[in-house]
Design an enzyme around this catalytic site. Sequence first.
Site, short mmCIF file in Angstrom:
data_model
loop_
_atom_site.label_atom_id
_atom_site.label_comp_id
_atom_site.label_asym_id
_atom_site.label_seq_id
_atom_site.Cartn_x
_atom_site.Cartn_y
_atom_site.Cartn_z
N SER A 145 0.85 -1.20 0.00
CA SER A 145 0.00 0.00 0.00
C SER A 145 0.89 1.24 0.00
O SER A 145 2.09 1.16 0.29
CB SER A 145 -0.86 -0.03 1.27
N TYR A 158 -3.58 -0.64 10.02
CA TYR A 158 -3.41 -0.89 8.58
C TYR A 158 -2.01 -0.46 8.13
O TYR A 158 -1.32 -1.20 7.43
CB TYR A 158 -4.49 -0.14 7.81
P1 NAD Z 1 -11.78 -4.84 -1.23
O1 NAD Z 1 -12.23 -4.48 0.12
O2 NAD Z 1 -12.74 -4.80 -2.36
O3 NAD Z 1 -11.07 -6.26 -1.23
C1 NAD Z 1 -10.65 -6.93 -0.08
C2 NAD Z 1 -10.77 -8.41 -0.32
O4 NAD Z 1 -10.37 -9.11 0.85
C3 NAD Z 1 -12.21 -8.81 -0.63
O5 NAD Z 1 -12.19 -9.77 -1.65
C4 NAD Z 1 -12.66 -9.44 0.68
O6 NAD Z 1 -13.67 -10.39 0.50
C5 NAD Z 1 -11.35 -10.07 1.14
N1 NAD Z 1 -11.39 -10.40 2.57
C6 NAD Z 1 -11.41 -9.54 3.60
N2 NAD Z 1 -11.47 -10.23 4.77
C7 NAD Z 1 -11.49 -11.55 4.44
C8 NAD Z 1 -11.55 -12.75 5.17
N3 NAD Z 1 -11.60 -12.76 6.51
N4 NAD Z 1 -11.58 -13.93 4.50
C9 NAD Z 1 -11.53 -13.94 3.14
N5 NAD Z 1 -11.46 -12.84 2.39
C10 NAD Z 1 -11.44 -11.65 3.03
O7 NAD Z 1 -10.61 -3.83 -1.54
P2 NAD Z 1 -9.38 -3.89 -2.56
O8 NAD Z 1 -8.99 -2.49 -2.77
O9 NAD Z 1 -9.67 -4.73 -3.73
O10 NAD Z 1 -8.27 -4.56 -1.65
C11 NAD Z 1 -7.39 -5.57 -2.08
C12 NAD Z 1 -6.04 -5.38 -1.43
O11 NAD Z 1 -5.47 -4.17 -1.91
C13 NAD Z 1 -6.10 -5.26 0.10
O12 NAD Z 1 -4.98 -5.93 0.67
C14 NAD Z 1 -5.96 -3.76 0.31
O13 NAD Z 1 -5.44 -3.46 1.56
C15 NAD Z 1 -5.01 -3.41 -0.81
N6 NAD Z 1 -4.96 -2.00 -1.18
C16 NAD Z 1 -6.06 -1.36 -1.66
C17 NAD Z 1 -5.96 -0.01 -1.98
C18 NAD Z 1 -7.11 0.76 -2.51
O14 NAD Z 1 -7.01 1.99 -2.64
N7 NAD Z 1 -8.23 0.16 -2.84
C19 NAD Z 1 -4.75 0.65 -1.84
C20 NAD Z 1 -3.66 -0.04 -1.35
C21 NAD Z 1 -3.78 -1.37 -1.03
#
Ligand code: NAD
Length: 253
Positions: A145, A158
């Site tokens: 991130s 986080y």
């Molecule tokens: P999102 O919330 O749509 O995706 C998160 C995923 O994790 C979902 O598929 C959810 O079902 C899964 N998840 C959460 N808890 C779970 C559990 N207990 N068991 C199984 N699955 C679980 O958001 P995203 O943006 O697609 O996030 C994906 C990754 O990218 C994450 O690690 C997030 O921290 C990282 N990220 C996102 C951003 C952003 O701006 N969206 C930026 C930096 C990093």
Amino acid sequence: MILDLFRLDHKVAVVTGANTGLGQGFCVAFAQAGATVIGVARRSMQETREKIESTGGTFHEILVDLSAPDAIDVILDNCEKLCGRVDILVNNAGIILREDAKDVSVENWDKVIQLNQKLVFFLSQAMANRYFLPNQSGKIINIASMLSFQGGIRVPAYAASKSAVMAITKALANEWAAFGVNVNAIAPGYMATNNTTNLRSDAQRSEAILERIPAGRWGTPEDIMGAGVYLASAASDYVNGFTLAVDGGWLAR
Ligand code: NAD
């Protein structure tokens, strides 16, 4: 030829958090590059399945709560039954809990650290012991991130977990590069997914974020697909322990 190096034919890729957002993007990208994809999530991955199968790809799913104590065993058992091998692991699932540092409970701290940090290490360890180290080949992509580099606002657990993801990426690369296993990370910038729904609905924060992104827009799951295929493929065989930002220039500011 150079573009052949990016192909993932005959590879099996496991992606956690595959039902939505960036995880869905990685699944679709890998399938388009020729891989068989195993999605892991708590909820139905029907949308991901449809996107992959509509273009002739192969998708399997493992339904499991990654916070459950037996999650890693469930994943390994199912991967063995479904495909008998794994070549690529994307540790994508993650949660973010927004609260002031003064209010963070031990319970919430542990929830975030368990999924975003501890599982990243132990699922990587399990996959490496079962498949990557014996096969002397494998690709691990951890999802870091901007808060692997910065402290963030109202998300201390986080930020701690994502800084750890970058450190784990380097630590594992140091041990496993010699065995043909590439461990790298992608640090997405501010992407329009469920993870940032609250942020985007806060008019002030949203405007401040957008104003700071040189590309002038939020990222999308499509934006991480190229980096995902690169780090999953032979094109990145000499890239180890690196965290690649896909951030519209955020870190350059
Ligand atoms: P999102 O919330 O749509 O995706 C998160 C995923 O994790 C979902 O598929 C959810 O079902 C899964 N998840 C959460 N808890 C779970 C559990 N207990 N068991 C199984 N699955 C679980 O958001 P995203 O943006 O697609 O996030 C994906 C990754 O990218 C994450 O690690 C997030 O921290 C990282 N990220 C996102 C951003 C952003 O701006 N969206 C930026 C930096 C990093």
